[in-house]
Enzyme design. Sequence first.
Site, mmCIF file in Angstrom:
data_model
loop_
_atom_site.group_PDB
_atom_site.id
_atom_site.type_symbol
_atom_site.label_atom_id
_atom_site.label_comp_id
_atom_site.label_asym_id
_atom_site.label_seq_id
_atom_site.Cartn_x
_atom_site.Cartn_y
_atom_site.Cartn_z
ATOM 1 C CB CYS A 61 -4.749 3.494 5.793
ATOM 2 S SG CYS A 61 -4.539 2.108 6.920
ATOM 3 C CB CYS A 64 -3.383 -1.306 8.778
ATOM 4 S SG CYS A 64 -4.290 -1.482 7.227
ATOM 5 C CB CYS A 77 -0.939 0.008 1.200
ATOM 6 S SG CYS A 77 -0.087 0.015 2.779
#
Length: 144
Positions: free
Chosen positions: A59, A103, A33
Amino acid sequence: MYSEKVMDHFNNPRNVGEIANPSGVGTVGNAKCGDIMRMYLEIDDDGIIKDVKFKTFGCGAAVATSSMATELVKGKNIQQALEVTNKAVMDALDGLPPVKVHCSLLAEEAIHAALWDYAEKNGIVIEGLEKPAADIEEKIAEEY
Ligand code: FES
Protein backbone atom coordinates in the site's frame (compact mmCIF):
# COMPACT_ATOMS: atom_id res chain seq x y z
CA MET A 1 -4.63 12.16 6.69
CA TYR A 2 -1.06 11.74 5.42
CA SER A 3 1.82 14.13 6.06
CA GLU A 4 3.50 15.95 3.19
CA LYS A 5 6.57 13.77 3.63
CA VAL A 6 4.52 10.58 3.32
CA MET A 7 2.90 11.90 0.14
CA ASP A 8 6.30 12.93 -1.25
CA HIS A 9 7.82 9.49 -0.65
CA PHE A 10 4.71 7.78 -1.98
CA ASN A 11 4.65 9.86 -5.17
CA ASN A 12 8.44 9.83 -5.66
CA PRO A 13 9.74 6.74 -3.89
CA ARG A 14 13.53 6.65 -3.53
CA ASN A 15 15.65 3.59 -4.26
CA VAL A 16 13.04 1.49 -6.03
CA GLY A 17 14.46 -1.46 -7.94
CA GLU A 18 16.75 -4.43 -7.52
CA ILE A 19 20.45 -5.03 -6.93
CA ALA A 20 22.08 -7.77 -8.98
CA ASN A 21 24.10 -10.09 -6.72
CA PRO A 22 23.16 -8.32 -3.49
CA SER A 23 25.10 -8.83 -0.26
CA GLY A 24 21.77 -9.62 1.32
CA VAL A 25 18.15 -9.81 0.24
CA GLY A 26 15.08 -10.21 2.40
CA THR A 27 11.40 -10.65 1.68
CA VAL A 28 8.60 -10.30 4.17
CA GLY A 29 4.86 -10.29 3.83
CA ASN A 30 1.79 -9.33 5.73
CA ALA A 31 -0.70 -12.16 5.39
CA LYS A 32 -3.58 -10.00 6.50
CA CYS A 33 -3.42 -7.50 3.64
CA GLY A 34 -1.39 -9.66 1.26
CA ASP A 35 1.32 -7.04 0.84
CA ILE A 36 4.92 -8.06 0.20
CA MET A 37 8.21 -6.19 0.54
CA ARG A 38 11.63 -7.17 -0.77
CA MET A 39 14.77 -5.32 0.26
CA TYR A 40 18.23 -5.60 -1.35
CA LEU A 41 21.45 -4.49 0.35
CA GLU A 42 24.93 -3.98 -1.00
CA ILE A 43 27.39 -4.01 1.88
CA ASP A 44 31.11 -3.35 1.41
CA ASP A 45 34.05 -5.01 3.17
CA ASP A 46 33.93 -2.41 5.94
CA GLY A 47 30.31 -3.28 6.71
CA ILE A 48 28.94 -0.07 5.20
CA ILE A 49 25.64 -0.20 3.32
CA LYS A 50 26.68 1.19 -0.04
CA ASP A 51 23.40 0.70 -1.81
CA VAL A 52 19.88 -0.34 -1.00
CA LYS A 53 16.86 -0.95 -3.20
CA PHE A 54 13.35 -2.15 -2.58
CA LYS A 55 10.40 -3.59 -4.45
CA THR A 56 6.95 -3.94 -3.08
CA PHE A 57 3.45 -5.07 -3.71
CA GLY A 58 2.29 -2.82 -0.96
CA CYS A 59 0.00 0.00 0.00
CA GLY A 60 0.98 3.66 -0.14
CA ALA A 61 2.13 3.71 3.47
CA ALA A 62 4.34 0.67 2.83
CA VAL A 63 5.87 2.40 -0.20
CA ALA A 64 6.51 5.63 1.70
CA THR A 65 7.99 3.92 4.76
CA SER A 66 10.23 1.70 2.67
CA SER A 67 11.42 4.66 0.64
CA MET A 68 12.29 6.58 3.81
CA ALA A 69 13.87 3.50 5.40
CA THR A 70 16.20 3.07 2.42
CA GLU A 71 17.25 6.71 2.72
CA LEU A 72 17.96 6.22 6.42
CA VAL A 73 20.11 3.09 6.06
CA LYS A 74 22.10 4.13 3.00
CA GLY A 75 25.70 4.93 3.92
CA LYS A 76 25.27 3.57 7.45
CA ASN A 77 26.99 0.65 9.10
CA ILE A 78 25.09 -2.45 10.13
CA GLN A 79 24.59 -1.46 13.76
CA GLN A 80 23.25 1.94 12.71
CA ALA A 81 20.92 0.22 10.24
CA LEU A 82 19.48 -1.84 13.09
CA GLU A 83 18.51 1.41 14.78
CA VAL A 84 16.26 2.27 11.84
CA THR A 85 13.12 0.95 13.48
CA ASN A 86 9.64 1.45 12.13
CA LYS A 87 9.19 4.13 14.79
CA ALA A 88 12.29 5.97 13.58
CA VAL A 89 10.97 5.78 10.03
CA MET A 90 7.55 7.04 11.07
CA ASP A 91 9.14 9.95 12.95
CA ALA A 92 11.15 10.83 9.86
CA LEU A 93 7.90 10.88 7.89
CA ASP A 94 6.12 13.08 10.47
CA GLY A 95 3.89 10.20 11.48
CA LEU A 96 1.40 7.77 10.01
CA PRO A 97 -2.29 7.30 10.76
CA PRO A 98 -2.72 4.63 13.48
CA VAL A 99 -4.34 2.12 11.12
CA LYS A 100 -1.23 2.30 8.91
CA VAL A 101 1.38 1.76 11.60
CA HIS A 102 1.65 -1.96 10.83
CA CYS A 103 2.61 -1.13 7.23
CA SER A 104 5.81 0.49 8.47
CA LEU A 105 6.86 -2.84 10.00
CA LEU A 106 7.27 -4.32 6.54
CA ALA A 107 10.23 -2.04 5.81
CA GLU A 108 11.92 -2.69 9.16
CA GLU A 109 11.47 -6.45 8.89
CA ALA A 110 12.62 -6.53 5.27
CA ILE A 111 15.84 -4.73 6.22
CA HIS A 112 16.35 -7.19 9.07
CA ALA A 113 15.68 -10.11 6.73
CA ALA A 114 18.24 -8.77 4.24
CA LEU A 115 20.80 -8.33 7.04
CA TRP A 116 20.04 -11.85 8.25
CA ASP A 117 20.67 -13.17 4.74
CA TYR A 118 23.95 -11.22 4.60
CA ALA A 119 25.03 -12.65 7.95
CA GLU A 120 24.18 -16.21 6.89
CA LYS A 121 26.03 -15.86 3.60
CA ASN A 122 29.12 -14.60 5.42
CA GLY A 123 28.92 -16.90 8.42
CA ILE A 124 28.74 -14.02 10.89
CA VAL A 125 26.46 -13.09 13.76
CA ILE A 126 25.08 -9.57 13.86
CA GLU A 127 24.68 -8.52 17.45
CA GLY A 128 21.12 -7.49 18.26
CA LEU A 129 19.62 -8.97 15.11
CA GLU A 130 16.87 -11.50 15.72
CA LYS A 131 15.72 -13.93 13.10
CA PRO A 132 13.14 -11.98 11.14
CA ALA A 133 9.58 -13.15 10.75
CA ALA A 134 8.55 -14.15 7.24
CA ASP A 135 5.14 -12.73 7.98
CA ILE A 136 4.94 -9.54 10.02
CA GLU A 137 1.60 -10.59 11.45
CA GLU A 138 3.62 -12.67 13.93
CA LYS A 139 5.47 -9.55 14.97
CA ILE A 140 2.34 -7.43 15.17
CA ALA A 141 0.76 -10.06 17.41
CA GLU A 142 3.77 -9.79 19.72
CA GLU A 143 4.08 -6.02 19.85
CA TYR A 144 0.61 -4.55 19.44
FE1 FES B 1 -0.67 -3.90 3.77
FE2 FES B 1 -0.19 -1.39 4.27
S1 FES B 1 -2.12 -2.30 4.04
S2 FES B 1 1.20 -2.99 4.16
